[in-house]
Design an enzyme around this catalytic site. Structure first.
Site, PDB file in Angstrom:
ATOM      1  N   THR A  56       0.813  -1.214   0.000  1.00  0.00           N
ATOM      2  CA  THR A  56       0.000   0.000   0.000  1.00  0.00           C
ATOM      3  C   THR A  56       0.846   1.263   0.000  1.00  0.00           C
ATOM      4  O   THR A  56       0.311   2.366  -0.113  1.00  0.00           O
ATOM      5  CB  THR A  56      -0.944   0.041   1.225  1.00  0.00           C
ATOM      6  OG1 THR A  56      -0.157   0.164   2.429  1.00  0.00           O
ATOM      7  CG2 THR A  56      -1.817  -1.196   1.299  1.00  0.00           C
TER       8      THR A  56
ATOM      9  N   HIS B 237      -2.408  -3.883   8.119  1.00  0.00           N
ATOM     10  CA  HIS B 237      -2.892  -4.167   6.764  1.00  0.00           C
ATOM     11  C   HIS B 237      -2.928  -5.671   6.474  1.00  0.00           C
ATOM     12  O   HIS B 237      -2.375  -6.474   7.220  1.00  0.00           O
ATOM     13  CB  HIS B 237      -2.004  -3.467   5.732  1.00  0.00           C
ATOM     14  CG  HIS B 237      -1.910  -1.992   5.922  1.00  0.00           C
ATOM     15  ND1 HIS B 237      -0.894  -1.212   5.412  1.00  0.00           N
ATOM     16  CD2 HIS B 237      -2.719  -1.129   6.601  1.00  0.00           C
ATOM     17  CE1 HIS B 237      -1.079   0.049   5.744  1.00  0.00           C
ATOM     18  NE2 HIS B 237      -2.173   0.117   6.472  1.00  0.00           N
TER      19      HIS B 237
ATOM     20  N   HIS C 132       2.385  12.781   7.157  1.00  0.00           N
ATOM     21  CA  HIS C 132       1.454  11.870   7.820  1.00  0.00           C
ATOM     22  C   HIS C 132       0.533  12.702   8.700  1.00  0.00           C
ATOM     23  O   HIS C 132       0.991  13.574   9.443  1.00  0.00           O
ATOM     24  CB  HIS C 132       2.204  10.842   8.664  1.00  0.00           C
ATOM     25  CG  HIS C 132       1.312   9.754   9.196  1.00  0.00           C
ATOM     26  ND1 HIS C 132       0.559   9.919  10.336  1.00  0.00           N
ATOM     27  CD2 HIS C 132       1.041   8.508   8.729  1.00  0.00           C
ATOM     28  CE1 HIS C 132      -0.121   8.801  10.558  1.00  0.00           C
ATOM     29  NE2 HIS C 132       0.143   7.943   9.598  1.00  0.00           N
TER      30      HIS C 132
END
Length: 415
Positions: free
Chosen positions: A71, A106, A169
């Protein structure tokens, strides 16, 4: 004016009249010297805060290299061979090296995805594994109460080398650095404890020194030391324009400073309509990832305005807890209230989207079913131009527009 956005593995087009256009928020055109492999090799020869890797590595020791999952845009297949060549120059055998893909929360990779990340030649030579949240060692607890529970293969290694890319972020300030360990190869409980501090005022994009999330994850490294990092900054074509190597804080901070020179963009005025995208595959693979573009776009839109998010979301929402929170919520506002009372990893991204919705509408151009998009408090569209036309119908013919083709990586800052 015509625009072209990444959308999954293809592109989509739309236009905005020149008189409505405030501008396009793009990474600055920097004069760079070396790029890609050459820049990584330069960084390896000039490490920051440590000796060269070939001087640190000891033959016969168990070495793990932690890198990003599918990702992330981290070009592992470019960086890994260079780092491994330096280890081999120190006398390290391939059999003593393991590459660990940092999954965080994930999903696991397919074998084809692992091969894609490693590159075919390395995939046949070097052992590679996904991190596993159920296979861990407890190494300690931070002052903030975060358990340092680390994937066993990483916890038991003699040497840890962390790879990653540096971008903004929305609550850790920047990616990269120690994030490869926490949350990269940590347990769900550890990630949840660290991320619970996202509700604090200083946990925001572009902040490091007083950011409680960043401070906590870097404190975790006292219990699971990082011996060497290689972090890269990518341009809009996803080529490496800056690499930093060496100490997990000193080198990382140098990379963050470089990112700011390229991607922290001043804007004179906020817009009525902001049109943004994470930049196509893999950043728009699901809503869980595409949310980053929304979080940056919120700094560019006026209160009461509209953000048009162009994101394929071919894999849906992308995370089970995130899906549970956002589908079960009676209102968007309720998610913000709930996350403050009962923080849950996955729910945090639902709350982040709700915080954007407090200020503006979100039009979503995606592959998701229209009724499903409405359930997640956004307005569905199949093509960008339809979304643009509807936004003008609501905001007025004289509405002003800002374009963010790299919404996940550019940070608008008001002058």
């Amino acid at each position: 004016m015509e625009f072209n956005f990444g959308f999954g593995k293809k592109t989509v087009n739309f236009h905005v009249k020149d008189e409505n256009l405030l501008g396009e928020i793009l990474p600055k055109q920097l004069e760079v010297g070396l790029v890609n492999e050459a820049e990584v090799k330069r960084a390896m020869e000039s490490p920051i805060g440590t000796k060269k890797l070939k001087e640190l590595a000891i033959p016969g020791k168990k070495i793990v290299m932690i890198t990003s999952d599918i990702t992330r845009p981290m070009p592992s297949k470019v960086v890994l061979p260079i780092v491994i060549d330096e280890l081999r120059a120190a006398g390290v055998k391939d059999s003593d090296i393991t590459v660990v893909f940092a999954l965080g929360s994930h999903r696991a990779h397919t074998e084809e995805e692992k091969k894609y990340l490693m590159g075919e030649e390395l995939f046949g030579r070097i052992r590679c594994v996904d991190s596993n949240v159920k296979d861990y060692k407890h190494l300690g607890t931070t002052q903030g109460g975060t358990p340092v529970d680390i994937f066993t293969e990483v916890a038991e290694a003699d040497m840890r080398i962390c790879l990653g890319n540096i971008e903004y972020h929305y609550f850790a300030g920047y990616s990269g650095g120690a994030k490869a360990i926490m949350p990269g190869v940590s347990t769900r409980a550890a990630i949840q404890a660290n991320h619970s501090r996202m509700v604090e005022a200083e946990a925001k994009t572009g902040n490091l020194d007083t950011n409680p999330v960043r401070q906590d994850l870097e404190e975790a490294i006292q219990y699971c030391p990082i011996d060497f990092i290689v972090n890269v900054v990518l341009d809009k074509k996803k080529q490496i324009i800056k690499a930093v190597a060496g100490h997990y804080i000193k080198a990382h901070r140098e990379g963050c400073r470089f990112l700011d020179t390229a991607n922290k963009i001043e804007i004179a005025n906020k817009a009525d309509i902001v049109i943004t995208t994470p930049g196509g595959y893999p950043k728009d693979i699901n809503m869980y990832q595409a949310q980053k573009a929304l979080d940056n776009a919120k700094h560019a839109v006026k209160k009461g305005g509209i953000i048009i998010l162009v994101a394929s979301c071919a894999e849906g929402l992308g995370e089970k807890v995130f899906e549970k929170w956002i589908l079960a919520a009676p209102t968007a506002e309720s998610m913000i209230e709930d996350i403050q009372k009962n923080f849950e990893l996955g729910g945090h991204k639902a709350a982040a989207i709700a915080m954007v919705l407090k200020n503006s509408k979100i039009f979503l151009v995606s592959e998701l079913e229209a009724d499903f998009v409405r359930k997640v408090f956004m307005e569905p569209f199949r093509d960008v131009q339809s979304a643009v036309d509807q936004a003008f119908a609501e905001q007025g013919k004289s509405a002003k527009v800002l374009i963010m083709p790299y919404g996940g990586s550019t940070l608008p800052v008001s002058k």
